[in-house]
Design a protein around this motif. Structure first.
Motif, PDB file in Angstrom:
ATOM      1  N   LEU A 183      22.693  13.758  39.320  1.00  0.00           N
ATOM      2  CA  LEU A 183      23.435  14.093  40.548  1.00  0.00           C
ATOM      3  C   LEU A 183      22.910  15.384  41.164  1.00  0.00           C
ATOM      4  CD1 LEU A 183      27.152  13.284  39.696  1.00  0.00           C
ATOM      5  CD2 LEU A 183      25.817  12.326  41.579  1.00  0.00           C
ATOM      6  N   ARG A 184      22.582  16.317  40.312  1.00  0.00           N
ATOM      7  CA  ARG A 184      22.071  17.583  40.824  1.00  0.00           C
ATOM      8  C   ARG A 184      20.723  17.400  41.517  1.00  0.00           C
ATOM      9  NH1 ARG A 184      23.142  21.594  35.755  1.00  0.00           N
ATOM     10  NH2 ARG A 184      25.423  21.773  35.923  1.00  0.00           N
ATOM     11  N   GLU A 185      19.886  16.530  40.975  1.00  0.00           N
ATOM     12  CA  GLU A 185      18.607  16.281  41.632  1.00  0.00           C
ATOM     13  C   GLU A 185      18.824  15.654  43.004  1.00  0.00           C
ATOM     14  OE1 GLU A 185      15.399  14.677  39.543  1.00  0.00           O
ATOM     15  OE2 GLU A 185      15.736  15.838  37.720  1.00  0.00           O
ATOM     16  N   ARG A 186      19.750  14.699  43.050  1.00  0.00           N
ATOM     17  CA  ARG A 186      20.068  14.066  44.334  1.00  0.00           C
ATOM     18  C   ARG A 186      20.469  15.116  45.379  1.00  0.00           C
ATOM     19  NH1 ARG A 186      22.076   8.459  44.687  1.00  0.00           N
ATOM     20  NH2 ARG A 186      20.566   7.365  43.409  1.00  0.00           N
ATOM     21  N   THR A 187      21.236  16.057  44.894  1.00  0.00           N
ATOM     22  CA  THR A 187      21.764  17.063  45.818  1.00  0.00           C
ATOM     23  C   THR A 187      20.638  17.890  46.411  1.00  0.00           C
ATOM     24  OG1 THR A 187      23.672  17.104  44.383  1.00  0.00           O
ATOM     25  CG2 THR A 187      23.550  18.822  46.017  1.00  0.00           C
ATOM     26  N   ILE A 188      19.685  18.247  45.571  1.00  0.00           N
ATOM     27  CA  ILE A 188      18.559  19.044  46.074  1.00  0.00           C
ATOM     28  C   ILE A 188      17.749  18.242  47.095  1.00  0.00           C
ATOM     29  CG2 ILE A 188      16.258  19.832  45.370  1.00  0.00           C
ATOM     30  CD1 ILE A 188      18.231  21.963  45.007  1.00  0.00           C
ATOM     31  N   ILE A 189      17.623  16.957  46.829  1.00  0.00           N
ATOM     32  CA  ILE A 189      16.852  16.128  47.763  1.00  0.00           C
ATOM     33  C   ILE A 189      17.496  16.128  49.152  1.00  0.00           C
ATOM     34  CG2 ILE A 189      16.113  13.749  48.224  1.00  0.00           C
ATOM     35  CD1 ILE A 189      15.865  13.445  45.129  1.00  0.00           C
ATOM     36  N   LYS A 190      18.828  16.122  49.172  1.00  0.00           N
ATOM     37  CA  LYS A 190      19.525  16.147  50.459  1.00  0.00           C
ATOM     38  C   LYS A 190      19.317  17.455  51.207  1.00  0.00           C
ATOM     39  CE  LYS A 190      23.067  13.314  48.444  1.00  0.00           C
ATOM     40  NZ  LYS A 190      24.422  13.181  47.967  1.00  0.00           N
ATOM     41  N   MET A 191      19.020  18.496  50.454  1.00  0.00           N
ATOM     42  CA  MET A 191      18.880  19.818  51.055  1.00  0.00           C
ATOM     43  C   MET A 191      17.781  19.838  52.120  1.00  0.00           C
ATOM     44  SD  MET A 191      20.669  22.526  50.177  1.00  0.00           S
ATOM     45  CE  MET A 191      20.910  22.627  48.402  1.00  0.00           C
ATOM     46  N   VAL A 228      32.102  17.559  58.381  1.00  0.00           N
ATOM     47  CA  VAL A 228      31.982  16.108  58.190  1.00  0.00           C
ATOM     48  C   VAL A 228      31.325  15.812  56.841  1.00  0.00           C
ATOM     49  CG1 VAL A 228      31.015  13.971  59.112  1.00  0.00           C
ATOM     50  CG2 VAL A 228      31.801  15.763  60.679  1.00  0.00           C
ATOM     51  N   ILE A 229      30.288  16.574  56.518  1.00  0.00           N
ATOM     52  CA  ILE A 229      29.590  16.357  55.253  1.00  0.00           C
ATOM     53  C   ILE A 229      30.543  16.561  54.077  1.00  0.00           C
ATOM     54  CG2 ILE A 229      27.790  17.268  53.736  1.00  0.00           C
ATOM     55  CD1 ILE A 229      26.071  17.727  56.155  1.00  0.00           C
ATOM     56  N   SER A 230      31.448  17.512  54.228  1.00  0.00           N
ATOM     57  CA  SER A 230      32.396  17.777  53.150  1.00  0.00           C
ATOM     58  C   SER A 230      33.252  16.553  52.850  1.00  0.00           C
ATOM     59  CB  SER A 230      33.285  18.956  53.532  1.00  0.00           C
ATOM     60  OG  SER A 230      34.297  19.114  52.581  1.00  0.00           O
ATOM     61  N   VAL A 231      33.538  15.773  53.874  1.00  0.00           N
ATOM     62  CA  VAL A 231      34.335  14.558  53.669  1.00  0.00           C
ATOM     63  C   VAL A 231      33.477  13.451  53.054  1.00  0.00           C
ATOM     64  CG1 VAL A 231      35.768  12.823  54.812  1.00  0.00           C
ATOM     65  CG2 VAL A 231      35.819  15.193  55.595  1.00  0.00           C
ATOM     66  N   ALA A 232      32.216  13.404  53.475  1.00  0.00           N
ATOM     67  CA  ALA A 232      31.331  12.350  52.973  1.00  0.00           C
ATOM     68  C   ALA A 232      30.833  12.672  51.568  1.00  0.00           C
ATOM     69  CB  ALA A 232      30.141  12.172  53.921  1.00  0.00           C
ATOM     70  N   ASP A 233      30.601  13.928  51.282  1.00  0.00           N
ATOM     71  CA  ASP A 233      29.872  14.291  50.068  1.00  0.00           C
ATOM     72  C   ASP A 233      30.250  15.709  49.620  1.00  0.00           C
ATOM     73  OD1 ASP A 233      28.002  14.806  48.112  1.00  0.00           O
ATOM     74  OD2 ASP A 233      26.316  13.987  49.239  1.00  0.00           O
ATOM     75  N   GLY A 244      30.335  17.292  46.846  1.00  0.00           N
ATOM     76  CA  GLY A 244      29.464  18.009  45.916  1.00  0.00           C
ATOM     77  C   GLY A 244      28.317  18.689  46.638  1.00  0.00           C
ATOM     78  N   PHE A 245      27.716  17.987  47.587  1.00  0.00           N
ATOM     79  CA  PHE A 245      26.607  18.573  48.330  1.00  0.00           C
ATOM     80  C   PHE A 245      27.080  19.752  49.169  1.00  0.00           C
ATOM     81  CE2 PHE A 245      24.276  19.062  52.265  1.00  0.00           C
ATOM     82  CZ  PHE A 245      23.043  19.408  51.754  1.00  0.00           C
ATOM     83  N   TRP A 246      28.213  19.548  49.806  1.00  0.00           N
ATOM     84  CA  TRP A 246      28.789  20.591  50.653  1.00  0.00           C
ATOM     85  C   TRP A 246      28.902  21.907  49.875  1.00  0.00           C
ATOM     86  CZ3 TRP A 246      33.741  22.961  50.235  1.00  0.00           C
ATOM     87  CH2 TRP A 246      34.150  23.692  51.362  1.00  0.00           C
ATOM     88  N   THR A 247      29.358  21.789  48.629  1.00  0.00           N
ATOM     89  CA  THR A 247      29.529  22.986  47.805  1.00  0.00           C
ATOM     90  C   THR A 247      28.200  23.644  47.504  1.00  0.00           C
ATOM     91  OG1 THR A 247      31.235  21.710  46.724  1.00  0.00           O
ATOM     92  CG2 THR A 247      30.698  23.832  45.753  1.00  0.00           C
ATOM     93  N   MET A 295      35.070  18.802  36.157  1.00  0.00           N
ATOM     94  CA  MET A 295      35.959  17.708  36.569  1.00  0.00           C
ATOM     95  C   MET A 295      35.326  16.906  37.704  1.00  0.00           C
ATOM     96  SD  MET A 295      39.928  18.162  37.632  1.00  0.00           S
ATOM     97  CE  MET A 295      41.094  16.794  37.632  1.00  0.00           C
ATOM     98  N   GLY A 296      34.690  17.603  38.634  1.00  0.00           N
ATOM     99  CA  GLY A 296      34.050  16.943  39.766  1.00  0.00           C
ATOM    100  C   GLY A 296      32.952  17.823  40.316  1.00  0.00           C
ATOM    101  N   ARG A 297      32.436  17.451  41.486  1.00  0.00           N
ATOM    102  CA  ARG A 297      31.386  18.219  42.161  1.00  0.00           C
ATOM    103  C   ARG A 297      30.225  18.542  41.219  1.00  0.00           C
ATOM    104  NH1 ARG A 297      33.874  20.624  47.359  1.00  0.00           N
ATOM    105  NH2 ARG A 297      35.916  19.743  47.220  1.00  0.00           N
ATOM    106  N   ASP A 298      29.790  17.530  40.467  1.00  0.00           N
ATOM    107  CA  ASP A 298      28.716  17.778  39.516  1.00  0.00           C
ATOM    108  C   ASP A 298      27.367  17.938  40.202  1.00  0.00           C
ATOM    109  OD1 ASP A 298      29.713  18.210  36.959  1.00  0.00           O
ATOM    110  OD2 ASP A 298      30.215  16.100  36.723  1.00  0.00           O
ATOM    111  N   GLY A 299      27.329  17.754  41.518  1.00  0.00           N
ATOM    112  CA  GLY A 299      26.083  17.984  42.239  1.00  0.00           C
ATOM    113  C   GLY A 299      25.701  19.455  42.306  1.00  0.00           C
ATOM    114  N   ILE A 300      26.638  20.313  42.015  1.00  0.00           N
ATOM    115  CA  ILE A 300      26.296  21.738  42.062  1.00  0.00           C
ATOM    116  C   ILE A 300      26.117  22.304  40.651  1.00  0.00           C
ATOM    117  CG2 ILE A 300      28.730  22.299  42.476  1.00  0.00           C
ATOM    118  CD1 ILE A 300      27.341  24.856  43.944  1.00  0.00           C
ATOM    119  N   ASP A 301      25.075  23.117  40.532  1.00  0.00           N
ATOM    120  CA  ASP A 301      24.632  23.643  39.242  1.00  0.00           C
ATOM    121  C   ASP A 301      25.299  24.986  38.959  1.00  0.00           C
ATOM    122  OD1 ASP A 301      23.184  24.422  41.551  1.00  0.00           O
ATOM    123  OD2 ASP A 301      21.660  25.366  40.293  1.00  0.00           O
TER     124      ASP A 301
END
Lengths: 709, 709
Positions: B66-74, B95-100, B102-105, B239-245
């Motif tokens: 998930l973290r790798e995915r997040t970086i790709i979106k960056m 809007v991104i916060s509603v869609a995603d 973890g990335f928003w964070t 618990m959630g938002r595992d896209g952020i390291d």
């Protein structure tokens, strides 16, 4: 070890000095007997030493890996299952459920759902047959429970899977007629089960007879290849309990022998005669066990969550109330933190005692049901008992699982930011527990069932029928409706608190029944009238259930022997606390009922705050008396020794080894962070388009002029 | 397609016939303007077409994946970040916060926390310096925000990391003195950040000056190797938002130039002179933005959850209220289901309008702060504005994130068993959202801050100071305290509802202030007195915040132009609904305040039930007007077309392909299910031990006899 850690451990140790009660004696009270406590300790030790239950490293496992872990644990558990008495094994499972909810479920669908369905629904010959097939030894046999469908859950009578008798071959044809009829959520279906107890519409000679249960083989136990006509898929990722392999099942004209229909209650003969049970209600006994387990789990899981949050609150310090103090203040000393956690502590104790009572009620009901013979004069009495256990257990399951889910979340938030870490244990606990509010009867529907029973009881009572213990307030309705809180002394007594809850309950049961009558008088059907008054029915059930819990707690406390070990006195305080807090929580209702005045309400709030402070004094010894080992709690914050910070840090390092190289710098971060600055090209210079346009236009104008000439 | 699916889609379509209002006009009202709505639609389209935001397959990804995915979106987002106006980009992030979430964070910690800290805390020269280092272009630069420590979160003043000036070298030495001082939860620290804004105790010439902010380089941007003295670890599973390291950081005598301390408010000179800011309060402005974002997110995420639960409730049918009906009843037609969801629908709309107002308040406050010059006569006025925005935003952040978290869980449970499936989307939404209740100020602490401000305002008011708009009821205290609900007509009017909430608020603010005085008179310190009255302070803040929200909603509705498009009328109904429901929710308080009588309370409950039924009629068009695309909702249950069952089934099959062979039958299940029956050996026969014992004993006896002889 730096002072943070030393202080943490010293602080927790200090909380144990001069406890208000004998901790062991308190523990015996929570567990019902010395024997039950000793057995629980034995089970916890066995679990901790069992390598398959190792629980320090599962946080990053995928769903698939978790499921494999769960199967590995099955080997150990089968040893106990096949050698231990059923009562002992149930007690063992209750401990396992606290330590490892996912595993408990995976084994539970075979033992609790499938086997129970056969036990309660099969004739004795059928039961012996499935025993011989390996049902209880789990040899070449693993059962799953095929009730829910994609489009039908609560409405069991509306299930669409069909079981059509083929008289030519003496077989049933099991069939999924459409997508909505796909069996859904079936625990164990995806990878484990060989057989399924399928709920399907019995059809004989073109006539439908409603939902019955059929044992349908799914897989060849030798190879686990799916049998012809059986489609099974994995239902995938869930909120929690990923150790269990839920699946969906579609049947395409699958044939089973007629004898595979469970025929204790309904029978179908070789020539297609169908006999229906004289009393449909008797088939409902099977639902009671799940509710009882969930009530028990509510008390236990609440205690687990509180062990984590309360021990941490004792150790955690934040802000100095006075700059002269040597250390910052323990969270547990903040009145607002006491307000968050202490009522939940009283609640978990109340749930524990109520659960003991519900287990007794279930045993008595099952005994009465088993003893029933055709034409038994006790039939009426047994049906009453069943009805009452039903209504009570429905309300308890609903409101206690809700209250516990919410308690877990409160405990999690009370750990501040750390509560969001998986390693602290409360986030996974929430995710695992949440399903309790839905399965084995959706909580809202169960609460409404309980409210419906209350309206019926009210009507019966109006017609002169005397109600049993749980509803005895209906026998003296006028008296309780007119009761008022006489004094603050009354508010401080257990009898007084009970009076208040009784008056509020009676008031809202009456209101619900009257609203129901109002709708009936408007010409609605019974069902419509019940639906229309559902909100007030729900409210009535909620306050009745609170009263029931309070009474069980009070009764349990009052029958404890007098002693100077402090147990009875402390539990009396907790009982007062739980009751008054419930009055505060439901203050609008108690005020509305007229029992409490506005001024008395202020006193209730103040007294609850005082009781929070009183309970805080013995909170740590009380937590100790819950007797969950560090292994079962599995949270650095809930450790007995209070070494919270060091162990949290160690746990995170074990699970995220520092030596790991950067996983994706070269691949992903470098191209991002060292991306070139885009060169801004001067297009005007590079192309000179605007000049070209001018030229083109000039040429055109010239050509135009030329042509005009 | 079978009838289940056809019926589902037809049912949802039918709900859209003859809407009570112009859906587009309603949508414009929610979004504030045509432009804002159009921009949101544009962002949703861009996200949906962006392959890096593909969101159909993440359910089984590990935290690391998930973290790798997040970086790709960056990569995508940086394009917008560097080309778009800040206002537009903020709207995009919402809007991104509603869609995603973890990335928003992950992006938010750099943009919202790190850059904001620099923006608000740096001198203009320092700001220019960090800009030139790539801070805002995110080139060779990625920031993280190093405030929280393992042992200190809420108590920022108690942080233990030290920054000691070394005058010899003109450097600060940043140091973590013990385990508890380890920087903890630092988003982006584990793998992303090159720099950290470290909160540390400034020490100059042996004297402590409190917590200041220092920019500390963590990694070489070329290689991402950690710099000397910097220890960083991964904090692992959440618990959630595992896209952020998230990570932890320990500093061991790390040296940074003196100029890396942010010096807009406090300054340290070359020769070790320290200048403190004249007004500490001015530094608090930076906290406001996070709260505003979270309030905004509360409205938006609530609408997302309701889109899923309400569309599903329209499509899902269960039980027939009348056997003659062709189809089962839509869940949305059950009064109890309306009771579960409809008030939350009104609430999400109320939060949306309140959020628009809070954004305006924040902008005005920031503008006033930025315009402030030394010796400005407007200082007093600006500080008042800041104080008021502070107290208001604290209460809103706390109570709105709590209410939304609880709304998500209610929505999840309202989807029955399916709510437990990850693919339905509500379980992950809960896990992602939950952290809002803790970060950027723990909710309980913020609520108490809001309550503290109310007590102060009450005291000021007593001393003759006129209060601003939000607290104007204090200016006419006697009047509002004695107010009573005059009639049911009053209860039905927005003014009447506002009166009720005002009286209840005033009553509890007064009670809190009096309780505070009582403790002060007993000789407690201010801090102790505030702690002791925290429960009532909390209650006062809760009802004040409800009043504030109701007023914003009412104000927004009333300033809408009169029109026959139905928008204003519908929003008036929702405003009445929200207000009355709040009165019902806080009935004990409103009853206690004397504004409402017991009989009127019954009416409130009945009216709320009626409003549930009224709102149900336009629930689907209202959901449509929230304007979230299927891509952003990402739930088969929240689909616009209502094809719930088929798409749910498809989604599960895509994520769990049926062709996969059994993953562990041979390895794990076969040895379990085909384990041999243990042979029970007849030990007596095999060994004959008992006979041997007899023989041995006989021999011994004989020998004894012999020896006696």
């Amino acid at each position: 070890m730096s002072w943070t850690e030393t202080l943490a451990m010293e602080t927790l140790q200090k909380e144990r000095e001069n406890p208000a009660f004998d901790v062991h004696a308190m523990s015996v009270a929570h567990h019902g007997s010395e024997e039950a406590l000793a057995f629980k300790k034995r089970v916890m030790l066995e679990l901790e030493r069992d390598p398959t239950f190792f629980n320090d490293d599962f946080y990053d496992l995928t769903k698939d890996e978790l499921r494999e872990r769960t199967i590995i644990k099955m080997h150990s558990i089968l040893n106990w299952f096949t050698t231990e008495s059923l009562d002992d094994f149930q007690a063992r499972l209750a401990v396992i459920s606290v330590a490892d909810p996912g595993f408990w479920t995976r084994f539970g669908v075979h033992l609790g759902l499938f086997s129970n369905a056969v036990r309660s629904g099969a004739t004795s010959g059928q039961f012996a047959y499935w025993m011989s097939k390996g049902m209880l030894s789990v040899r070449n046999f693993y059962g799953c429970f095929g009730m829910t469908e994609l489009a039908h859950g609560s409405n069991v009578a509306g299930l669409e899977t069909t079981a059509t008798l083929d008289e030519n071959t003496d077989e049933f044809v099991i069939h999924t007629p459409n997508l909505g009829a796909t069996k859904w959520w079936i625990g164990g279906a995806a990878h484990s089960a060989t057989h399924c107890a399928v709920f399907a519409q019995l059809i004989v000679k073109g006539k439908r007879y409603g939902t019955k249960t059929f044992i349908v083989p799914l897989r060849d136990p030798e190879t686990y290849r799916l049998l012809p006509g059986v489609t099974i898929g994995d239902i995938g990722k869930k909120m929690g309990r990923d150790g269990i392999d839920n699946g969906y099942i579609q049947f395409s004209y699958v044939r089973i022998p007629r004898a595979y229909m469970l025929m204790r209650y309904s029978q179908v003969t070789r020539d297609g005669q169908v006999f229906e049970p004289p009393l449909q209600q008797l088939t409902y006994g099977a639902l009671l066990q799940g509710r009882t387990l969930m009530m028990n789990d509510s008390g236990n899981i609440g205690k687990k969550a509180l062990t984590i949050a309360v021990r941490y609150a004792a150790v955690r310090r934040q802000f100095k109330s006075d700059p002269k103090n040597q250390y910052e203040t323990q969270l547990l000393d903040y009145p607002i933190h006491q307000r968050r956690l202490m009522p939940l502590l009283a609640q978990s104790v109340a749930f524990g005692f109520t659960s003991q009572e519900l287990i007794r009620m279930l045993a008595a009901t099952n005994q009465a049901l088993d003893a029933l013979e055709p034409g038994d004069p006790k039939l009426e009495q047994t049906l009453e008992l069943l009805k009452s256990t039903h209504a009570t257990s429905a309300g308890l399951k609903a409101f206690c699982t809700w209250a516990t889910l919410s308690a877990i979340e409160t405990c999690r938030q009370a750990c501040g930011g750390h509560g969001y870490s998986s390693y602290v244990g409360l986030a996974p606990l929430y995710n695992d527990f949440a399903v309790h509010c839905t399965w084995e009867g959706d909580n809202t529907i169960l609460a409404l069932q309980s409210g419906r029973a209350l309206i019926s009881a009210y009507q019966e009572s109006k017609n002169g029928k005397t109600q049993g213990e749980a509803l005895d307030y209906l026998n003296r309705l006028d008296e309780v409706l007119n009761a008022k809180c006489a004094s603050l002394d009354e508010l401080h007594s257990l009898q007084g608190i009970e009076n208040g809850l009784i008056t509020a309950t009676a008031y809202f049961v009456k209101l619900a029944a009257e609203e129901y009558d109002e709708y009936m008088n408007k010409g609605m059907t019974r069902e419509q009238a019940f639906e229309q008054c559902s909100q007030i029915r729900f409210v009535a059930a909620s306050v009745h259930t609170a009263l029931f819990i309070f009474r069980q707690f009070r009764h349990a406390v009052e029958k404890l022997p007098e002693s100077d070990n402090g147990v009875k006195k402390t539990l009396q305080t907790l009982c007062e606390f739980y009751g008054l807090w419930q009055i505060e929580e439901k203050a609008a209702l108690v005020l509305r009922s007229g029992w409490l005045s506005s001024e008395q309400f202020d006193h209730v709030s103040r007294r609850v705050t005082e009781l929070c402070a009183e309970t805080r004094k013995f909170a740590i010894p009380l937590i100790d008396s819950f007797e969950y080992s560090d292994f079962v709690i599995n949270s650095p914050f809930g450790r007995y020794d209070g070494n919270v910070y060091q162990e949290y840090f160690n746990m995170i390092r074990r699970n995220n080894p520092p030596l790991k190289p950067h996983p994706y710098f070269e691949r992903l971060i470098k191209p991002l962070i060292q991306r070139p600055v885009p060169e801004v090209e001067d297009l005007d210079e590079a192309i000179g388009l605007d000049e070209e346009i001018d030229e083109i236009q000039a040429e055109r104008r010239e050509a135009e002029q030329q042509s005009k000439k």
